[in-house]
Motif scaffolding. Structure first.
Motif, PDB file in Angstrom:
ATOM      1  N   THR A 122       5.215   5.073   1.934  1.00  0.00           N
ATOM      2  CA  THR A 122       5.661   3.750   1.509  1.00  0.00           C
ATOM      3  C   THR A 122       4.584   2.727   1.841  1.00  0.00           C
ATOM      4  N   GLU A 124       2.798  -1.255   1.822  1.00  0.00           N
ATOM      5  CA  GLU A 124       3.266  -2.552   2.313  1.00  0.00           C
ATOM      6  C   GLU A 124       4.029  -3.338   1.255  1.00  0.00           C
ATOM      7  N   ASP A 125       3.668  -3.149  -0.001  1.00  0.00           N
ATOM      8  CA  ASP A 125       4.348  -3.889  -1.060  1.00  0.00           C
ATOM      9  C   ASP A 125       5.663  -3.242  -1.483  1.00  0.00           C
ATOM     10  N   GLY A 126       6.033  -2.171  -0.777  1.00  0.00           N
ATOM     11  CA  GLY A 126       7.301  -1.503  -1.067  1.00  0.00           C
ATOM     12  C   GLY A 126       7.175  -0.326  -2.008  1.00  0.00           C
ATOM     13  N   LYS A 127       5.998  -0.111  -2.588  1.00  0.00           N
ATOM     14  CA  LYS A 127       5.812   1.017  -3.494  1.00  0.00           C
ATOM     15  C   LYS A 127       5.929   2.327  -2.721  1.00  0.00           C
ATOM     16  N   ARG A 158      -4.712  -1.086   1.309  1.00  0.00           N
ATOM     17  CA  ARG A 158      -3.465  -1.678   1.822  1.00  0.00           C
ATOM     18  C   ARG A 158      -3.636  -1.949   3.308  1.00  0.00           C
TER      19      ARG A 158
END
Length: 364
Positions: A122, A124-127, A158
């Motif tokens: 996962t 940091e942007d939620g992907k 990231r």
């Protein structure tokens, strides 16, 4: 022991008429027969084999009369080869007859395979990225994420990421500093894509992981859990911090670590229970049995063993009687077996029965 006496003992075992000591001997032959590939040349000296076998059993401290149930003895490679020849030469039929009737009595059509390489990443942007089960390791870099064979996953840098293994899953992570982390089932590791510019190399763990930390005296490595912090410069250690375990265990194999304010040296384990740390001298390899593909038990309560089995095979465990949780076992089991193999081995080791229905194990 003559060949005729050995045959008689196998027949006695097949009829379930062996004493506990005789059963220990025969099951030692059986296990080693399937672990050993080469057969000894020439005529086998059965008397010498018997003497060496009993010598090894006595040295290992096996006492069949004790409440602790021994799964099997550990014997020398030479003896194992001789035992292989003995069992195969006298007819493995006896074992096949016994185990073909019982080995999959617990589960045949609905047997459950062991865990495998399985995890999600996962960003940091939620992907969320489902990591390949055909791979075993993901490598973290400030500029890209890739598998251990060099296959690139994503090239966008990231600042943080999270790798999670489900029940029945395991995976390896190589962090940007070269630190290697093996995650056990139902575990989560949170980390930055780069430690550059940080005073510490800090990661957060939930569950269980084995760490081989890259040395860097100027930038200590810190593992944070919900109950403690472990600080190292470069070392090998294991942390077990599952929410359903009473204690958090940190076991040191190499180097030195500080658990909260307690310094550990190799071969010792810090057990944190209700805010209090107790340090025990242990065999550290028992703590990383999962990494080595085993369940190693040393006077371990069944309740503790079944929690491991539950996480690895993704099953629910229920007990018909609470007192069954306190039965203790010693020995080792393969994590690569289907669940029926593990349960049958436990059944063979003591007065306990299992029933598998769907993904639920009933302890009877």
């Amino acid at each position: 022991m003559t060949e005729q006496e050995a045959k008689a003992l196998l027949i006695k075992y097949e009829k379930n008429e062996c004493t506990p000591a005789e059963r220990t001997l025969v099951e030692g032959w059986y296990i080693q027969a399937f672990d050993t590939k080469e057969l000894p040349e020439g005529k086998v000296n059965f008397a010498a084999i018997e003497t060496e076998m009993w010598s090894n059993i006595n040295a290992s401290g096996i006492q069949p009369e004790q409440k602790t149930i021994k799964l099997w003895p550990r014997i020398s490679i030479a003896t194992a080869a001789a035992m292989t020849f003995l069992v195969l030469g006298l007819g493995i039929y006896f074992f096949n007859a016994r185990y073909s009737n019982h080995q999959f009595k617990i589960a045949s059509e609905n047997d459950i395979a062991p865990g495998r390489n399985k995890a999600t990443l996962t960003l940091e942007d939620g992907k969320t990225i489902l990591l390949s089960g055909a791979q075993k390791s993901v490598i973290i870099d400030a500029n890209k994420l890739s598998y251990n064979d060099g296959t690139e996953i994503i090239s966008i840098p990231r600042t943080a990421a999270l790798v999670s293994t489900p029940r029945g899953g395991t995976y390896q992570v190589t962090l940007s500093d070269g630190t290697k982390v093996w995650l056990n089932a139902e575990s989560t590791l949170k980390f930055p894509s780069s430690f550059a510019g940080e005073e510490q190399r800090k990661v957060t763990l939930k569950g269980e992981a084995y760490f081989e930390v890259a040395k860097n005296k100027k930038q200590p490595f810190v593992v944070s859990t919900d109950k403690q912090e472990v600080q190292v410069l470069g070392t090998h250690f294991n942390i077990n911090s599952y929410p359903d375990e009473v204690s958090t265990k940190t076991t040191l194999l190499e180097g030195s670590v500080r658990v909260n304010q307690t310094i550990l040296t190799p071969g010792h384990e810090a057990v944190l229970t209700n805010g209090i740390i107790k340090v025990n001298k242990v065999n550290p390899n028992e703590a990383i049995d999962w990494k080595n593909g085993e369940f190693v038990c040393n006077n371990e309560p069944l309740n503790s063993i079944m929690r491991k089995i539950s996480r690895w095979y993704d099953v629910e465990v229920v007990y018909s009687h609470p007192e069954l949780k306190n039965k203790t076992f010693s020995g080792s089991l393969s994590r690569y077996d289907h669940v029926s193999g593990v349960l049958n081995a436990l059944e063979q080791a003591g007065t306990i029965k299992f029933k598998l229905e769907g993904r639920q194990i009933q302890v009877l």
